[in-house]
Design a protein around this motif. Structure first.
Motif, PDB file in Angstrom:
ATOM      1  N   GLU A 241      61.360 104.983 -20.690  1.00 42.33           N
ATOM      2  CA  GLU A 241      62.302 105.089 -19.714  1.00 42.33           C
ATOM      3  C   GLU A 241      63.568 105.037 -19.982  1.00 42.33           C
ATOM      4  OE1 GLU A 241      60.408 102.145 -16.410  1.00 42.33           O
ATOM      5  OE2 GLU A 241      58.637 102.728 -17.150  1.00 42.33           O
ATOM      6  N   PHE A 242      63.956 105.871 -20.661  1.00 41.35           N
ATOM      7  CA  PHE A 242      66.119 106.309 -20.885  1.00 41.35           C
ATOM      8  C   PHE A 242      66.212 106.892 -19.148  1.00 41.35           C
ATOM      9  CE2 PHE A 242      68.788 108.804 -22.297  1.00 41.35           C
ATOM     10  CZ  PHE A 242      69.739 107.962 -22.705  1.00 41.35           C
ATOM     11  N   LEU A 243      65.062 107.701 -19.091  1.00 35.90           N
ATOM     12  CA  LEU A 243      65.922 108.748 -18.531  1.00 35.90           C
ATOM     13  C   LEU A 243      67.114 107.993 -16.695  1.00 35.90           C
ATOM     14  CD1 LEU A 243      63.274 111.707 -18.142  1.00 35.90           C
ATOM     15  CD2 LEU A 243      65.972 111.615 -18.755  1.00 35.90           C
ATOM     16  N   PRO A 244      65.954 106.970 -16.004  1.00 37.18           N
ATOM     17  CA  PRO A 244      66.749 106.457 -15.545  1.00 37.18           C
ATOM     18  C   PRO A 244      68.155 105.493 -15.599  1.00 37.18           C
ATOM     19  CG  PRO A 244      64.116 105.873 -15.591  1.00 37.18           C
ATOM     20  CD  PRO A 244      64.514 106.667 -16.191  1.00 37.18           C
ATOM     21  N   LEU A 245      68.144 105.414 -16.811  1.00 36.27           N
ATOM     22  CA  LEU A 245      69.819 104.737 -17.441  1.00 36.27           C
ATOM     23  C   LEU A 245      70.568 106.378 -17.909  1.00 36.27           C
ATOM     24  CD1 LEU A 245      68.694 102.354 -19.957  1.00 36.27           C
ATOM     25  CD2 LEU A 245      69.382 101.965 -17.534  1.00 36.27           C
ATOM     26  N   CYS A 246      69.981 107.240 -17.969  1.00 37.83           N
ATOM     27  CA  CYS A 246      70.829 108.724 -18.620  1.00 37.83           C
ATOM     28  C   CYS A 246      71.581 109.111 -16.865  1.00 37.83           C
ATOM     29  CB  CYS A 246      69.954 109.685 -18.950  1.00 37.83           C
ATOM     30  SG  CYS A 246      71.090 110.912 -19.112  1.00 37.83           S
ATOM     31  N   LEU A 247      70.206 109.166 -15.683  1.00 30.41           N
ATOM     32  CA  LEU A 247      70.671 109.423 -14.860  1.00 30.41           C
ATOM     33  C   LEU A 247      71.815 108.666 -13.979  1.00 30.41           C
ATOM     34  CD1 LEU A 247      67.225 110.639 -14.133  1.00 30.41           C
ATOM     35  CD2 LEU A 247      69.557 112.132 -14.207  1.00 30.41           C
ATOM     36  N   LYS A 248      71.749 107.831 -13.998  1.00 28.02           N
ATOM     37  CA  LYS A 248      72.488 106.792 -13.670  1.00 28.02           C
ATOM     38  C   LYS A 248      73.886 106.964 -13.429  1.00 28.02           C
ATOM     39  CE  LYS A 248      73.456 102.294 -14.757  1.00 28.02           C
ATOM     40  NZ  LYS A 248      72.958 101.023 -15.513  1.00 28.02           N
ATOM     41  N   THR A 262      74.386 114.107 -20.070  1.00 28.64           N
ATOM     42  CA  THR A 262      74.663 114.868 -19.302  1.00 28.64           C
ATOM     43  C   THR A 262      73.775 115.179 -20.750  1.00 28.64           C
ATOM     44  OG1 THR A 262      75.873 114.874 -17.802  1.00 28.64           O
ATOM     45  CG2 THR A 262      74.923 117.531 -18.208  1.00 28.64           C
ATOM     46  N   PHE A 263      74.835 115.644 -21.933  1.00 29.71           N
ATOM     47  CA  PHE A 263      74.488 116.663 -22.754  1.00 29.71           C
ATOM     48  C   PHE A 263      72.894 116.083 -23.453  1.00 29.71           C
ATOM     49  CE2 PHE A 263      73.329 115.648 -27.557  1.00 29.71           C
ATOM     50  CZ  PHE A 263      73.642 117.049 -28.308  1.00 29.71           C
ATOM     51  N   ILE A 264      72.250 115.103 -23.743  1.00 27.87           N
ATOM     52  CA  ILE A 264      71.084 114.299 -23.741  1.00 27.87           C
ATOM     53  C   ILE A 264      70.247 114.516 -22.652  1.00 27.87           C
ATOM     54  CG2 ILE A 264      70.141 111.551 -24.099  1.00 27.87           C
ATOM     55  CD1 ILE A 264      73.269 111.208 -24.475  1.00 27.87           C
ATOM     56  N   PHE A 265      70.857 114.586 -21.150  1.00 24.62           N
ATOM     57  CA  PHE A 265      69.535 115.052 -20.762  1.00 24.62           C
ATOM     58  C   PHE A 265      69.629 116.588 -21.320  1.00 24.62           C
ATOM     59  CE2 PHE A 265      68.872 117.020 -16.512  1.00 24.62           C
ATOM     60  CZ  PHE A 265      67.555 116.309 -16.210  1.00 24.62           C
ATOM     61  N   SER A 280      57.022 117.575 -12.719  1.00 27.34           N
ATOM     62  CA  SER A 280      56.398 117.560 -12.603  1.00 27.34           C
ATOM     63  C   SER A 280      55.820 116.380 -11.368  1.00 27.34           C
ATOM     64  CB  SER A 280      55.101 116.623 -13.816  1.00 27.34           C
ATOM     65  OG  SER A 280      55.541 115.186 -14.295  1.00 27.34           O
ATOM     66  N   ASN A 281      56.754 115.760 -11.709  1.00 23.88           N
ATOM     67  CA  ASN A 281      57.133 114.886  -9.645  1.00 23.88           C
ATOM     68  C   ASN A 281      57.899 114.825  -8.940  1.00 23.88           C
ATOM     69  OD1 ASN A 281      58.286 112.832  -8.497  1.00 23.88           O
ATOM     70  ND2 ASN A 281      56.517 111.021  -9.627  1.00 23.88           N
ATOM     71  N   PRO A 282      57.543 115.810  -7.694  1.00 22.36           N
ATOM     72  CA  PRO A 282      58.581 115.835  -6.761  1.00 22.36           C
ATOM     73  C   PRO A 282      59.725 115.223  -6.357  1.00 22.36           C
ATOM     74  CG  PRO A 282      56.378 116.051  -6.431  1.00 22.36           C
ATOM     75  CD  PRO A 282      56.394 115.616  -8.352  1.00 22.36           C
ATOM     76  N   LYS A 283      59.308 113.481  -6.278  1.00 15.79           N
ATOM     77  CA  LYS A 283      60.419 112.443  -6.089  1.00 15.79           C
ATOM     78  C   LYS A 283      60.886 113.030  -7.476  1.00 15.79           C
ATOM     79  CE  LYS A 283      58.100 109.764  -2.893  1.00 15.79           C
ATOM     80  NZ  LYS A 283      57.579 108.008  -2.783  1.00 15.79           N
ATOM     81  N   ARG A 284      60.653 113.027  -8.621  1.00 11.64           N
ATOM     82  CA  ARG A 284      62.241 113.042  -9.409  1.00 11.64           C
ATOM     83  C   ARG A 284      62.914 114.159 -10.241  1.00 11.64           C
ATOM     84  NH1 ARG A 284      58.026 112.769 -14.177  1.00 11.64           N
ATOM     85  NH2 ARG A 284      57.601 109.594 -13.221  1.00 11.64           N
ATOM     86  N   LEU A 285      61.668 115.053  -9.779  1.00  9.06           N
ATOM     87  CA  LEU A 285      62.799 116.613  -9.987  1.00  9.06           C
ATOM     88  C   LEU A 285      64.068 116.550  -8.375  1.00  9.06           C
ATOM     89  CD1 LEU A 285      63.091 118.767 -10.620  1.00  9.06           C
ATOM     90  CD2 LEU A 285      61.151 120.060  -9.181  1.00  9.06           C
ATOM     91  N   HIS A 286      63.443 115.869  -7.327  1.00 11.96           N
ATOM     92  CA  HIS A 286      64.713 115.966  -6.495  1.00 11.96           C
ATOM     93  C   HIS A 286      65.665 114.676  -6.186  1.00 11.96           C
ATOM     94  CE1 HIS A 286      66.380 115.573  -2.285  1.00 11.96           C
ATOM     95  NE2 HIS A 286      66.074 114.502  -2.736  1.00 11.96           N
ATOM     96  N   THR A 287      65.685 114.046  -7.028  1.00 12.22           N
ATOM     97  CA  THR A 287      65.953 112.841  -7.715  1.00 12.22           C
ATOM     98  C   THR A 287      67.746 113.535  -8.598  1.00 12.22           C
ATOM     99  OG1 THR A 287      64.754 111.099  -7.594  1.00 12.22           O
ATOM    100  CG2 THR A 287      66.996 110.682  -9.145  1.00 12.22           C
ATOM    101  N   VAL A 288      66.683 114.320  -9.994  1.00  6.98           N
ATOM    102  CA  VAL A 288      67.583 115.094 -11.138  1.00  6.98           C
ATOM    103  C   VAL A 288      68.276 115.833 -10.089  1.00  6.98           C
ATOM    104  CG1 VAL A 288      66.875 116.992 -13.109  1.00  6.98           C
ATOM    105  CG2 VAL A 288      65.903 114.573 -12.572  1.00  6.98           C
ATOM    106  N   LEU A 289      67.931 116.626  -9.735  1.00  3.90           N
ATOM    107  CA  LEU A 289      68.912 117.753  -8.197  1.00  3.90           C
ATOM    108  C   LEU A 289      69.844 116.939  -8.249  1.00  3.90           C
ATOM    109  CD1 LEU A 289      65.715 120.730  -7.879  1.00  3.90           C
ATOM    110  CD2 LEU A 289      67.186 120.383  -9.512  1.00  3.90           C
TER     111      LEU A 289
END
Length: 363
Positions: A241-248, A262-265, A280-289
């Motif tokens: 679960e590193f991605l939430p930290l990376c996105l923040k 952003t390079f890591i992502f 694969s997860n619509p909510k996760r994809l929406h958050t990323v975009l």
């Protein structure tokens, strides 16, 4: 494999050992190493640090799970249960300037000299390409680095970190990055769950310089691991679960932190497993975009060519997913379509190609 919490804290069953390190268990052996290193009749007595590389230690052992090996356990050198030869450290570094590096590693065992030794080792980290291997194999040295990292956890919340303490920990993280970069130690570091020790740093939100430096240097360690496009590495950061930290950090971090995050992502979603996890997860994809759009919008007043290129590469990759493509067709930031970043387009041919590729893909 057990995961860290999304807030960046360490899961109590993650396999990371934060107490009872080998460093604390063998004070007499440390003192022996220090004493031997100060002798004047042998040229390489600084290598006493390596005398027990590969030897087993009382009370050590690897935790179960594919990433469950405890940092600093498995053998006296902190190699997470991966056997190494007794002369591995000595082979890792050559004569000459390396003798000074040996002495600095010895000084790490002195509470009085450790801060200066960390700073000097960090400053000289480019002098020897195998310094990361030597640090990993040196008896007790990795444990010292772990302790330096863990010791400041109480200063993270509420924020009480001083610049001098931050610099000291950043020097430890810079040495950790050497281990993460070297091909002989990269996977051992990962399998010991060591990157999870950095998640609390990434979860901080204070924007003062000492915390920003801490986040940036921690991202540097993770960036060193993901840059080689290894599927096992990407899987580790997805599962923990590193991605939430990376996105923040991409959303609210400083420019340099945004660039590295952003390079890591980008590296994570280039991998098929990471791409599947995000899309694969619509909510996760929406958050990323939404976050990628936010990053673009935040650059209107102060554009960064490096960051624009990284964000555009992420969008191009995400457009390989039909749902993501449809969402971007409807909601892509207008600043990528209009003349907002015209001067960046004029100056950077590679960015012109990337933005053209994205717009064609979405057309």
């Amino acid at each position: 494999m057990n995961a860290a919490t999304s807030s960046g804290g360490l899961h109590p069953a993650s396999g990371i050992v934060t107490q009872g390190y080998m460093y604390a268990q063998h004070p007499q052996q440390q003192q022996n190493a220090l004493t031997q290193s100060k002798g004047s009749d042998a040229k390489y007595q600084n290598q006493a640090l390596y005398a027990r590389v590969g030897g087993s230690a009382a009370g050590s052992g690897a935790a179960s799970g594919s990433y469950g090996a405890a940092p600093g356990a498995g053998n006296a050198a902190g190699t997470a249960g991966v056997p190494v030869s007794s002369n591995a450290g000595g082979q890792a570094m050559a004569d000459g300037d390396s003798e000074a590096l040996y002495q600095l590693m010895v000084e790490l065992f002195s509470a009085t000299n450790r801060e200066q030794a960390l700073a000097e080792l960090s400053r000289r980290r480019d002098q020897n390409p195998d310094l990361g291997v030597a640090l990993w194999n040196a008896y007790g040295v990795m444990t010292i680095l772990y302790q330096e990292i863990i010791a400041i956890y109480p200063l993270l919340n509420p924020p009480a970190l001083t610049m001098s303490v931050s610099n000291r920990v950043c020097n430890s993280l810079a040495l950790l990055q050497l281990v993460a970069t070297h091909e002989q130690t990269r996977m051992q570091l990962l399998k010991a769950n060591v990157p999870q020790l950095l998640y609390p740093f990434l979860s901080t939100t204070s924007k003062v310089k000492q915390y920003d430096n801490l986040r940036l240097t921690s991202l540097g360690v993770i960036g060193a691991l993901v840059k080689y496009d290894n599927r096992e590495v990407i899987s580790f950061f997805v599962v923990t679960e590193f991605l939430p930290l990376c996105l923040k950090i991409m959303d609210i971090g400083s420019e340099l932190c945004k660039v590295v995050a952003t390079f890591i992502f980008q590296k994570i979603i280039i991998d098929d497993g990471g791409f599947q996890y995000v899309t694969s997860n619509p909510k996760r994809l929406h958050t990323v975009l939404v976050i990628l759009n936010n990053v673009v919008n935040q650059m209107v007043t102060m554009p960064s060519g490096r960051l624009l290129k990284s964000v555009t590469k992420c969008l191009i990759r995400l457009a390989d997913n039909q749902e993501a493509k449809e969402k971007m067709q409807e909601g892509l930031s207008e600043h990528l379509r209009d003349s907002t970043f015209a001067h960046v387009l004029a100056e950077d041919v590679s960015y012109r190609r990337l933005i053209y590729q994205l717009l064609v893909k979405l057309s």
